[in-house]
Design a protein around this motif. Sequence first.
Motif, short mmCIF file in Angstrom:
data_model
loop_
_atom_site.label_atom_id
_atom_site.label_comp_id
_atom_site.label_asym_id
_atom_site.label_seq_id
_atom_site.Cartn_x
_atom_site.Cartn_y
_atom_site.Cartn_z
N VAL A 191 20.60 24.46 49.23
CA VAL A 191 20.08 24.86 50.55
C VAL A 191 21.23 25.18 51.51
O VAL A 191 21.04 25.22 52.73
N ILE A 251 16.86 27.53 56.79
CA ILE A 251 16.78 26.29 56.02
C ILE A 251 17.02 25.07 56.91
O ILE A 251 17.32 23.98 56.41
N ALA A 269 14.22 24.03 50.36
CA ALA A 269 14.61 24.50 49.02
C ALA A 269 13.76 25.69 48.59
O ALA A 269 14.26 26.63 47.98
N ALA A 272 14.94 28.73 50.56
CA ALA A 272 16.19 29.27 50.02
C ALA A 272 15.94 30.10 48.76
O ALA A 272 16.61 31.11 48.54
#
Length: 602
Positions: A191, A251, A269, A272
Amino acid sequence: MSTAGEPRPAVDDALTVRLPAQPTGSHDVLDSSDPVPPPAPGTRRTGRRALIGGAAVLVLAAGAGTAVTWAYRGEVPRGVTVLGAELGGLSRTEAAAELRTHLAADARLGQPVTVRVEDREATVEPADVGLVVDVDATVAAAAQGSPSPFGERAVPPVVAVDPDLLDAALRRSLGTIGEPMTKPAVVFDGVKPRAVHPEAGRGLDPARTAATIRESWPASREVTVPLVEVHPVTTAAEVDQLVTDLAEPAISGPLTITAESGAVTVPPAAIAKSLVLTSDKTGRIEPRVDAKKLRAAVRKPLAKVEKKAKDARFSLKGGKPSIVGGADGTAVDLAAMAPEILTVLRSTTERSIAATVTRAEPELTAADLGKLGVKEKVSTFTTKFTGGLSSPRSQNIVQAAKQVEGTLVLPGETFSLNKHTGERGYRQGYQDAPVILGGKLTPGVGGGVSQFTTTLFNATYYAGLKDVEHKPHSYYFDRYPAVIESTIFYPDLDFKFKNDSPYGVLLDTAWTRNSITVSVWSTKVWDKVSTEWSKRRNITSPRTITLPAGPSCIATGGLPGFTQDAYRLFERDGKVVKREKFTWKYDAEPNYICGGGDDSAG
């Protein structure tokens, strides 16, 4: 008027010009027959010579006007040629037709062009890259400019070529050439965003390459194309700005998608994985959200707020296929939401977005199923087993049959039993039963599924469907037909067949306390499918092997080994129109005895 005997004036009377008569009383009337008075002392005799010169100019002007008219006859000036085609004096429509006829007869235009790039060569077919003479543009160019009334004016052709097709053809032929540029990007290590700064390279520039070809062809069929310095469109500063303005905020926390039926939390996550900040071939970064990757990352949470559509299906109740209609569902349209999600990801505070919910239609409708021709039983096959339905082996056979029951294989699809059932373990309802491992029977989860596999294989075999993958047992068991039988072991050994018919294939399974049956419903392609076996050959006798006593030892009586052929015969209109050969070599199954201390053979 001059009289006889008088001397003629000393002037050149070779040109006689009569001017229009002036009105009576005019003092400017001059008749050519009148004597020209001598000039006054100290003056030049210019009057008549001036008149003669003026008349000559009038004659020349008239001639020049005729020449100009001749030169401009038609829309294309006289004397104009293109690649040897004479277009002067024609209208644009006539010139275009004449030029097309001329080009069609010019064999050079269809011949390959050799393109040199540094020390490499590529051959390009004009038709493959759109390399042509643009007739209309060429005629338009020919119609421009000054006329050439007393000579020829050659107009170069206007050449067209598709830069992208040309570039692709050269890259296919030449492979990697020059030095690739480092494309800019923002990538995520987990991330954490990381900037990839661009660097210039050397390579082909499609526009420059196309221009070079246009300038040289068709006069030359050998062209040298330069490599140029290629700079990515997105700069290093812009990459750093993307990190600051988009990647880091994206993020910074979870994203919430709200729907009437609940909310979906998208963790950093998942963000990303779905945020795409890579560049195209020009080095331009266009940020976007990949809806497919986002859905894959939050599939389970999405399922809680969506309603899956139900496909139409076949029902075999009553002994005949009938169609049960499907039903619509609902789905979160992440693709439609992607631009708005991208906007929200730039913020570190407002991290919520309302879901766009759409109707999810079934992949297969009742109308779709009605077109598949699933109307008759084309084959059926049964094998017997012992031990009743309560035995673990029988339960494994039935469990596999339940998972395959009602499976529809569409035309052109390949069915894989391993893929269809997945792992056959304890969690899937399978039990321990004898399996062949290392050449001997050993207790193992899923034992007995090979019998269902053999039954399914024979049902599809006699339906005339294409065998893709199967493997007979190492040893022959008389409950199966020799050669045309199959074992299975997840995930290494599989059974696959392809529906190579134009109709749907519906698999029906049924069982009793001592048998398993698989039937195939479709439309018959073959009148009959049968098998012929060769005689057994290369027969071998079993050995006797003593194994240590214990729960893992399963005694056997031993079976002979042999090799045999089986021929699948396809009949239509009373004739065999196709034969398919299967051959297998069975090992002799040892006579295993339980009770010894060490393995021994005898």
